[in-house]
Design an enzyme around this catalytic site. Structure first.
Site, PDB file in Angstrom:
ATOM      1  N   MET A  35     -36.330  21.776  39.521  1.00 28.41           N
ATOM      2  CA  MET A  35     -37.751  22.132  40.136  1.00 28.41           C
ATOM      3  C   MET A  35     -38.196  22.897  38.808  1.00 28.41           C
ATOM      4  O   MET A  35     -37.823  23.840  38.213  1.00 28.41           O
ATOM      5  CB  MET A  35     -37.535  23.036  41.212  1.00 28.41           C
ATOM      6  N   GLU A  36     -39.731  22.480  38.502  1.00 26.30           N
ATOM      7  CA  GLU A  36     -40.457  22.760  37.316  1.00 26.30           C
ATOM      8  C   GLU A  36     -40.871  24.070  37.462  1.00 26.30           C
ATOM      9  O   GLU A  36     -42.126  24.527  37.038  1.00 26.30           O
ATOM     10  CB  GLU A  36     -41.394  21.817  36.915  1.00 26.30           C
ATOM     11  N   ASN A  37     -40.581  25.180  38.192  1.00 26.61           N
ATOM     12  CA  ASN A  37     -41.207  26.553  38.432  1.00 26.61           C
ATOM     13  C   ASN A  37     -41.727  27.063  36.852  1.00 26.61           C
ATOM     14  O   ASN A  37     -40.939  26.766  35.998  1.00 26.61           O
ATOM     15  CB  ASN A  37     -40.315  27.732  38.837  1.00 26.61           C
ATOM     16  N   HIS A  57     -37.992  15.874  31.847  1.00 28.40           N
ATOM     17  CA  HIS A  57     -39.039  15.604  33.128  1.00 28.40           C
ATOM     18  C   HIS A  57     -39.546  17.132  33.163  1.00 28.40           C
ATOM     19  O   HIS A  57     -40.867  17.208  33.594  1.00 28.40           O
ATOM     20  CB  HIS A  57     -38.166  15.131  34.220  1.00 28.40           C
ATOM     21  N   GLU A  58     -38.698  18.131  33.440  1.00 27.31           N
ATOM     22  CA  GLU A  58     -39.252  19.537  33.929  1.00 27.31           C
ATOM     23  C   GLU A  58     -40.108  20.043  33.062  1.00 27.31           C
ATOM     24  O   GLU A  58     -41.262  20.561  33.185  1.00 27.31           O
ATOM     25  CB  GLU A  58     -38.183  20.276  34.674  1.00 27.31           C
ATOM     26  N   GLU A  77     -45.653  13.375  39.756  1.00 25.89           N
ATOM     27  CA  GLU A  77     -44.196  13.013  39.530  1.00 25.89           C
ATOM     28  C   GLU A  77     -44.101  11.764  38.909  1.00 25.89           C
ATOM     29  O   GLU A  77     -43.221  11.603  38.112  1.00 25.89           O
ATOM     30  CB  GLU A  77     -43.617  12.983  41.042  1.00 25.89           C
ATOM     31  N   HIS A 118     -43.628  18.729  33.162  1.00 28.49           N
ATOM     32  CA  HIS A 118     -44.590  19.299  34.299  1.00 28.49           C
ATOM     33  C   HIS A 118     -45.149  20.601  33.765  1.00 28.49           C
ATOM     34  O   HIS A 118     -46.013  21.058  34.379  1.00 28.49           O
ATOM     35  CB  HIS A 118     -43.733  19.682  35.468  1.00 28.49           C
ATOM     36  N   GLY A 158     -32.992  17.816  42.123  1.00 28.27           N
ATOM     37  CA  GLY A 158     -32.147  17.622  40.907  1.00 28.27           C
ATOM     38  C   GLY A 158     -32.592  19.065  40.149  1.00 28.27           C
ATOM     39  O   GLY A 158     -31.834  19.591  39.543  1.00 28.27           O
TER      40      GLY A 158
HETATM   41  N1  BES Z   1     -40.755  18.670  41.544  1.00 30.40           N
HETATM   42  C1  BES Z   1     -39.477  18.119  41.578  1.00 30.40           C
HETATM   43  C2  BES Z   1     -38.784  18.527  42.484  1.00 30.40           C
HETATM   44  C3  BES Z   1     -39.030  18.601  43.883  1.00 30.40           C
HETATM   45  C4  BES Z   1     -38.767  17.223  44.684  1.00 30.40           C
HETATM   46  C5  BES Z   1     -39.383  19.697  44.856  1.00 30.40           C
HETATM   47  C6  BES Z   1     -38.897  17.105  45.920  1.00 30.40           C
HETATM   48  C7  BES Z   1     -39.470  19.676  46.051  1.00 30.40           C
HETATM   49  C8  BES Z   1     -39.357  18.207  46.512  1.00 30.40           C
HETATM   50  C9  BES Z   1     -39.137  17.871  40.128  1.00 30.40           C
HETATM   51  O1  BES Z   1     -40.019  17.887  39.099  1.00 30.40           O
HETATM   52  C10 BES Z   1     -38.353  16.533  40.165  1.00 30.40           C
HETATM   53  O2  BES Z   1     -39.157  15.709  39.993  1.00 30.40           O
HETATM   54  N2  BES Z   1     -37.209  16.642  40.031  1.00 30.40           N
HETATM   55  C11 BES Z   1     -36.155  15.397  40.055  1.00 30.40           C
HETATM   56  C12 BES Z   1     -35.674  15.197  38.659  1.00 30.40           C
HETATM   57  C13 BES Z   1     -36.329  14.178  37.900  1.00 30.40           C
HETATM   58  C14 BES Z   1     -35.729  13.720  36.717  1.00 30.40           C
HETATM   59  C15 BES Z   1     -36.790  12.807  38.618  1.00 30.40           C
HETATM   60  C16 BES Z   1     -35.027  15.703  41.105  1.00 30.40           C
HETATM   61  O3  BES Z   1     -35.143  16.708  41.594  1.00 30.40           O
HETATM   62  O4  BES Z   1     -34.527  14.847  41.186  1.00 30.40           O
HETATM   63 ZN    ZN Z   2     -41.007  16.145  38.688  1.00 32.87          ZN
END
Ligand code: BES
Ligand code: ZN
Length: 928
Positions: free
Chosen positions: A351-353, A385-386, A408, A389, A349
């Site tokens: 990514m927190e770069n 969320h991001e 997470e 992070h 969805g």
């Molecule tokens: N760090 C994750 C993105 C991610 C997930 C990267 C799996 C690699 C593998 C990011 O912080 C995240 O959790 N994104 C969620 C959104 C959130 C509101 C739960 C997402 O991608 O849905």
């Molecule tokens: Zn996350």
């Protein structure tokens, strides 16, 4: 995955309950927030190495050389990198490939004498340097570096290996130089390309997704989260395009390289950070910006999307959310800028770069006309969320991936706090109960579940790391942290959190470090808890599952037991805590909140919980505890009585809980199914979203089990009766649907789009389908495209569904990021279910290799296509599927296969035991 608009369940139910026209309105009420936490994160596994040489020794026996181990040795520590990358946004006409070239120098310190350099590298081709080696080495401070004896790429473990003819000396610094080429593929991992059409012209974006282990696909690096370093990034790009990275642009100049007039953008060095948080992007996107307390905030997206104002909402909300977290963490945002960018192709969805957060378009862009309230809510929460992070995860990073759940889970908890700050009127904090607690209860109640915490040595391979991005890490993590914050109080929780962040800033930590800091806060404030933070939390973190707490109001005995959805399933994993938890119990007696209690052993007698007369007990107020509650029959009857006479005496979240607990206790055979059904009787008086959503979610199981049987009709009649007063209520509230209600949880417009599209496609034939398909292909608003993509799965024509299934595996038709979710939409359709299952079975190995062994999408896919399974025949098919594909594997869907088998077995038994009861009950209720 575009899940925000997900109104599927409610659509399903309501579509069955009432006729399509009128019902659309009702559904929208109950669905505004239906959020699916499902993620779509494929991290494509390596297939070829694209490499040059081989290891020097070939041996068939498993060797134990350092380069055969997945973890880096501790001998070398990176300090900083200088990386220049040049992505080509035009296809090479000879090879047909899109590529990037790069040069990198990493300065590292030798911590232990060694004659071996291992650095991660995956799918990169190296230009030979001195003596035909893949890299060259120089040393700092006058001494001569040893020369390279041999160099090769170790594909399985993804290393560039350099054997030296002498030792690197402890505490000395060295530079390792490389020149390399990689493919800028459309595989959504590492440095990859995304494509879209604008004014009839195809445009290409180069972008990155490094987490968890794909930075090594962009340049050779020590690709582990604890190997923090400073990165000096330079991007070479076409004139007129925009280059972005974690740092601010320092300088940009026009240069001529190899006969090409190009632009060279140099970025400010980053803070000390982990490789998985890097980002490099070249595009011709536009942006909007503002500045808040000296921090530059920019939103980037396709030019037409920015021009149409789709970035405005995100821009308006980012500043306040960032400010909120600065206060919450008591730590100012450490970077000068915060960029957020919406990409047409993106696996997760968001990514927190650090400093450059990437999103799929539907997770960042908001359109007044086309987006629903739930889309908007998702944008607010995902931004929160991001941004959360940026401190928790980026500033302080977990040492290794086995602690991913804390990263997470934490962000998944505080995203609600951040979103609440952005939209204080929405009561969004309550929704964690539906979206996380209830969601994860469903999987954590299976014998095939697993504990939050994994052992470091069990998490080695990239595929094992990817598997950790599951509902347990996210939603159970969020749920137990919310419980912790509640029993410590927010004041004590943030106190510990702040000192933790201060101590480990720019470094790494483990979850026990957080517990220590929380304990210090507990001690400093004299907070009264029955055991240490660590002792309490270990019972939730180190063992899988959760308890059902039984309150016997006639004896005052409170007891706990591991809650298993299928009581006959066998728990084969032993637990050091014997499946007992230290359980905080917030409760009320009749209408008064009481002093909280703790349940530390199997059972305890609490005299105050012994009640008589018309008094009742309600435990787990607002569902802050991660457990279910059962009562003696007398108390259940009294609670049902309160629901039917004065339901508002019970807090709204607990009304949702009573329904959810009752239905699940019934599935576990702890109470009768009839008792569970009786919790829905008061719904004709219920006007709130959460209890309805909870009921709809639970009845969905009845639909899945019975939508092909004679139970269906009477059930529909009963529910029509129950829902009619709600319909009438909103009809008058909106003056016959003319006005839009103000409350976030009362919204009906424009949340109906998905429902209307779905019903139209379902009622129509090929012509209507084609029309919707062309609207989908031409949609310039991603959220609208997503609604159409969902609706296309609603057709009742098997041939259209089959053709649509075929489209899912053609990236020209359906973007790779959307493939698995589209298959699941089709499987949700009662007609598409078996078609989707056949399709997935037949194509598994292709789907698996092409669409990755990555994260959420595969468990969603497996669970999605098997959701209705409830016959012996289906069970056999599922087992066969598991056996047939053992070689290929299931990647992040591995656990989902076992979960599906377990669920199917439970369903078969449940139907056998309940069908007649349920039918009789609905029939009896039908009679006036
Ligand atoms: N760090 C994750 C993105 C991610 C997930 C990267 C799996 C690699 C593998 C990011 O912080 C995240 O959790 N994104 C969620 C959104 C959130 C509101 C739960 C997402 O991608 O849905
Ligand atoms: Zn996350």
């Amino acid at each position: 995955m575009g899940k925000g608009f997900f109104i599927s369940k409610a659509v399903g139910i309501a579509a069955i309950i009432v006729g399509a026209g009128a019902l659309a309105t009702i559904i929208a009420l109950s669905v505004v927030y239906s959020q699916e936490k499902a993620k779509n994160n494929d991290n494509v596994l390596p297939t070829d190495g694209g490499t040059t040489s081989k290891p020097p020794v070939t041996t068939t026996a498993p060797s134990n050389e350092p380069w055969d181990k997945y973890r880096l040795p501790k001998s070398l520590v990176p300090d900083h990198y200088n990386v220049t990358l040049w992505p080509r946004l035009k296809q090479n006409l000879t090879t047909g490939l899109f590529i990037f070239t790069g040069q990198s120098t990493v300065e590292f310190v030798c911590a232990e004498e060694t004659d071996l350099i291992l650095i991660h590298s995956n799918k990169l081709n190296y230009t030979k340097r001195e003596n035909n080696h893949l890299a060259s080495l120089t040393s700092l401070g006058g001494v001569k570096a040893p020369s390279i004896k041999s160099s090769w790429l170790q594909q399985v473990t993804q290393y560039l290996v350099l054997q030296l003819d002498g030792k690197l000396m402890k505490d000395h610094r060295y530079h390792l130089h490389t020149d390399f080429t990689g493919e800028l593929a459309d595989d959504l991992g590492g440095f990859y390309r995304s494509e879209y059409m604008e004014d009839g012209v195809k445009k290409v974006v180069a972008t990155t997704q490094m987490q968890p282990t794909d930075a090594r696909k962009a340049f050779p690096c020590f690709d582990e989260p604890a190997m923090k370093a400073i990165f000096h990034i330079t991007l070479i790009h076409d004139l007129g395009t925009v280059a972005l990275s974690n740092g601010e642009e320092k300088e940009s100049s026009n240069v001529n390289i190899e006969g090409h007039d190009v632009q060279k953008t140099v970025f400010q060095p980053t803070e000390k950070m982990s490789t998985y948080l890097l980002a490099f992007i070249v595009s011709d996107f536009s942006f909007i910006n503002n500045t808040i307390d000296g921090v530059l905030i920019r939103i980037f997206a396709r030019t037409p999307a920015i021009a149409a104002g789709q970035g405005d909402y995100a821009l308006n909300k980012t500043g306040p959310i960032l400010k909120f977290f600065e206060k919450y963490y008591n730590s100012s945002y450490p970077l000068p800028k915060s960029d957020q960018i919406a990409l047409p192709d993106f696996n997760a969805g968001a990514m927190e770069n650090w400093g450059l957060i990437t999103y799929r378009e539907t997770a960042l862009l908001y359109d007044e006309t086309f987006s629903s309230n739930s889309n908007k809510q998702r944008i607010a929460t995902i931004i929160a969320h991001e941004l959360a992070h940026m401190w928790f995860g980026n500033l302080v990073t977990l040492r290794w991936w086995n602690d991913l759940w804390l990263n997470e889970g934490f962000a998944s908890y505080v995203e609600y706090l951040g979103a609440h700050e952005a939209e204080p009127e929405w009561n969004v904090k309550d929704l964690i109960v539906l979206s996380d607690v209830h969601r994860v209860f469903a999987v954590d109640a299976l014998a095939s579940s697993h504990p939050l915490s994994s052992k470091e040595e069990d998490i080695q391979k990239p595929a094992q790391i990817s598997e950790l991005f599951d509902a347990i890490s996210y939603s159970k993590g969020a749920s137990v942290l919310r419980m912790l914050s509640d029993f410590l109080t927010e004041k004590v929780f943030t106190m510990g959190l702040r000192t933790y962040l201060a101590e480990f800033a720019f470094g790494n930590a483990g979850y026990t470090d957080l517990w220590s800091h929380l304990q210090m806060a507990v001690d400093a404030t004299g907070t009264d808890i029955p055991e240490t933070v660590s002792n309490i939390m270990n019972t939730w973190v180190l063992q899988m599952g959760f308890p059902v707490v039984t309150v016997n109001t006639s004896t005052g005995i409170i007891s706990q037991k591991h809650f298993l959805l299928d009581p006959d399933s066998e728990v084969t994993t032993p637990s050091i805590y014997n499946y007992e938890w230290i359980v905080p119990i917030k409760w009320m007696k009749t209408e008064t909140i009481q002093h909280p209690k703790w349940l530390k052993n199997e059972s305890v007698t609490i005299d105050e919980m012994k009640v008589s007369g018309s008094d009742w007990v309600l435990a787990n107020i607002n569902v802050v505890g991660y457990y279910r509650v059962n009562y003696d029959q007398g108390n259940w009857e009294r609670l049902l009585g309160v629901l039917s006479t004065n339901h508002v005496a019970i807090p709204v979240i607990n009304r949702a809980q009573l329904v959810d607990d009752a239905f699940n206790l019934a599935r576990a055979k702890i109470i009768s199914t009839v008792l569970a059904l009786r919790t829905t009787k008061y719904l004709n008086k219920e006007r709130e979203y959460m209890p309805w959503e909870s009921a709809v979610g639970n009845l969905d199981f009845f639909y899945l089990m019975f939508d092909r049987s004679e139970v269906y009709g009477p059930m529909q009649d009963y529910l029509r009766n129950q829902v009619t007063p709600l319909f009438t209520h909103y009809k008058s509230l909106t003056d016959n649907w003319k006005n839009v209600p103000v409350g976030h949880m009362d919204q009906i417009h424009p949340n109906l789009r998905s429902t209307v599209y779905c019903n139209a496609i379902a009622a129509g034939g090929a012509k209507e389908w084609e029309f919707a398909w062309s609207q989908f292909k031409n949609a310039s608003i991603a959220i609208e495209a997503d609604k159409l993509r969902y609706a296309l799965a609603c057709t009742k024509q098997p041939w259209l569904l089959n053709r649509y299934l075929e489209y899912t595996l053609d990236p020209n038709m359906i973007r790779k990021q959307d493939a698995t979710s589209t298959i699941v939409y089709i499987a949700n359709n009662v007609i598409g279910q078996s078609l989707a299952w056949d399709f997935v079975r037949a194509r598994w190995s292709y789907i698996f290799t092409q669409y990755g062994g990555g994260s959420f999408s595969f468990s969603n896919l497996v669970n999605g296509v098997t959701e209705r399974f409830s016959t012996e025949y289906e069970l056999q098919q599922l087992k066969q599927f598991k056996e047939d594909n053992a070689e290929v594997g299931f990647g992040s869907g591995t656990l989902a296969v076992d979960q599906s088998i377990e669920r199917t077995i439970a369903n078969i038994k449940w139907i056998a035991e309940n069908k007649q009861n349920v039918l009789d009950w609905f029939k009896a209720e039908e009679k006036p």
